[in-house]
Enzyme design. Structure first.
Site, PDB file in Angstrom:
ATOM      1  CB  SER A  62      -0.959  -0.042   1.193  1.00  0.00           C
ATOM      2  OG  SER A  62      -1.979   0.917   1.045  1.00  0.00           O
ATOM      3  CG  ASP A 160      -6.590  -4.264  -2.611  1.00  0.00           C
ATOM      4  OD1 ASP A 160      -7.305  -3.353  -2.161  1.00  0.00           O
ATOM      5  OD2 ASP A 160      -5.341  -4.241  -2.568  1.00  0.00           O
ATOM      6  CG  HIS A 195      -5.247  -2.879   0.843  1.00  0.00           C
ATOM      7  ND1 HIS A 195      -4.779  -2.593  -0.411  1.00  0.00           N
ATOM      8  CD2 HIS A 195      -4.643  -2.000   1.680  1.00  0.00           C
ATOM      9  CE1 HIS A 195      -3.940  -1.578  -0.352  1.00  0.00           C
ATOM     10  NE2 HIS A 195      -3.829  -1.207   0.910  1.00  0.00           N
TER      11      HIS A 195
END
Length: 375
Positions: A62, A160, A195
């Site tokens: 991320s 995600d 995620h």
């Protein structure tokens, strides 16, 4: 072609966006139990190990994935490869827009995360590579010709919805346009993951969820998958760690009071590295994966250390930290939109001289220094 001008989003939306920028997107308001990290005052200086910096690689999830991509391009003369989990291309938040009207934060929250949900276009790799070439000519970053030699691992989980596949795709296109051979790029996009960084540990979160600590069990060790691509000569991972995990004084590498970086960083040092030259892999955690949020989980249980132990790889875990005031970074994200910059109209987060970038490079330089040398 210059970046097109983008009309700014309403002030209220920008204010709200500051509160939600975090890996879990819509779940950002969920409370995360704080776990007290080690006291920074007890951390000694980072030792010198005469590491082979010519084989340095990076990875991250991320905001850490964006940071890995950013660091790999800016310091491409040093970095031999990058693993980008749910992250976007270099300078992603810089496009679209036209100086001095580039809405970096807005781009970071929309173009660089879930552009479909935000009803905007994904980042455009060709424009971002053009910007990188301009920055290289201005000597703000290393020569982009170095990108041709890098090995790149990309990951986008099919579940995600925080950083979606169209964003990750642009990293692949960026490197293709830069001349990186197809054999050096691996894109994993068939795993039903949320995620998160992926493990083979049934004590971690279920594969498809997006929830703290963003470490999910999907029946394979992603750290191994990344390092195997970046270093094709890997030996099997160690079942028992023989090296040491150290805490070190990270503050000594930080030149700005506005870094949003912790006083303490961490590194895993295999036994062999006390006497032999080792490679270095840098791992950037994601938002809400700081020691304040999840304790030592990220740097002890994501699988990197087991791979490193058997392969003479030092693993460096630099640490961002939450900052509730200036620089405003309440989720402990790495800077890929300019929150550490004194001048938000002309930020330096993407340059070699960026506060966080420069600090991490200084840590690498220390690891590469002659044994027993003083800083």
């Amino acid at each position: 072609m210059p970046f097109p001008r983008l009309t700014a989003l309403p002030t209220a939306l920008l204010a709200a966006s500051l509160l939600i920028l975090a890996p879990e997107g819509a779940h950002a308001a969920k409370a995360v139990k704080a776990i007290k990290p080690a006291a920074s005052k007890d951390a000694p200086a980072l030792p010198a190990y005469q590491a082979d910096l010519s084989q340095t690689t990076v990875s991250g999830l991320s905001s850490g994935g964006f940071m890995a991509a950013q660091f790999a391009v800016a310091y491409s003369a040093t970095v031999a490869g990058a693993g980008i989990i749910a992250g976007g291309p270099y300078f992603c938040s810089g496009q679209p827009g036209r100086f001095p009207y580039i809405p970096y934060l807005t781009n970071a929250l929309t173009t660089c995360m879930n552009p479909g949900s935000a009803q905007v276009a994904p980042p455009v790799a060709s424009e971002l590579l053009r910007a990188a070439n301009d920055f290289a000519r201005a000597r703000l970053i290393d020569d982009t010709a170095n990108l041709k030699r890098q090995r790149i691992y990309l990951f986008s989980g099919t579940k995600d919805q925080t950083v979606t596949r169209p964003v990750v795709e642009q990293v692949e296109k960026f490197y293709q346009l830069a001349g990186t051979p197809a054999a050096q790029i691996r894109f994993v996009d068939t795993v039903g993951a949320g995620h998160a960084i992926i493990t083979d540990n049934n004590q971690d979160k279920p594969c498809a969820v997006t929830d703290s600590p963003f470490i999910n069990d999907c029946d394979f060790v992603q750290a191994r998958d990344i390092l195997q691509h970046l270093y094709p000569d890997l030996q099997p991972s160690s079942s028992t760690l023989t090296g040491k995990l150290i805490a070190f004084n990270q503050r000594s590498f930080i030149q700005s009071a506005y870094s949003s970086m912790n006083n303490t960083g961490y590194a895993y040092i295999p036994n062999a590295c006390d006497s032999e030259r080792c490679r270095v892999h840098v791992v950037f955690h994601g938002c809400l994966q700081t020691t304040q949020a999840i304790g030592n989980r990220f740097y002890t249980s994501t699988g990197y250390n087991q791979v490193a132990d058997a392969n003479k790889i030092i693993v460096l875990y630099p640490q961002a930290e939450p900052s509730p005031v200036y620089p405003y970074n309440p989720k402990g994200c790495w800077d890929f939109w300019g929150y550490t910059s004194i001048n938000p109209i002309d930020p330096d987060f993407y340059r070699k001289s960026g506060t966080q970038m420069e600090a991490v490079k200084a840590m690498l330089n220390r690891l590469g220094s002659a044994r027993n040398s003083r800083r």
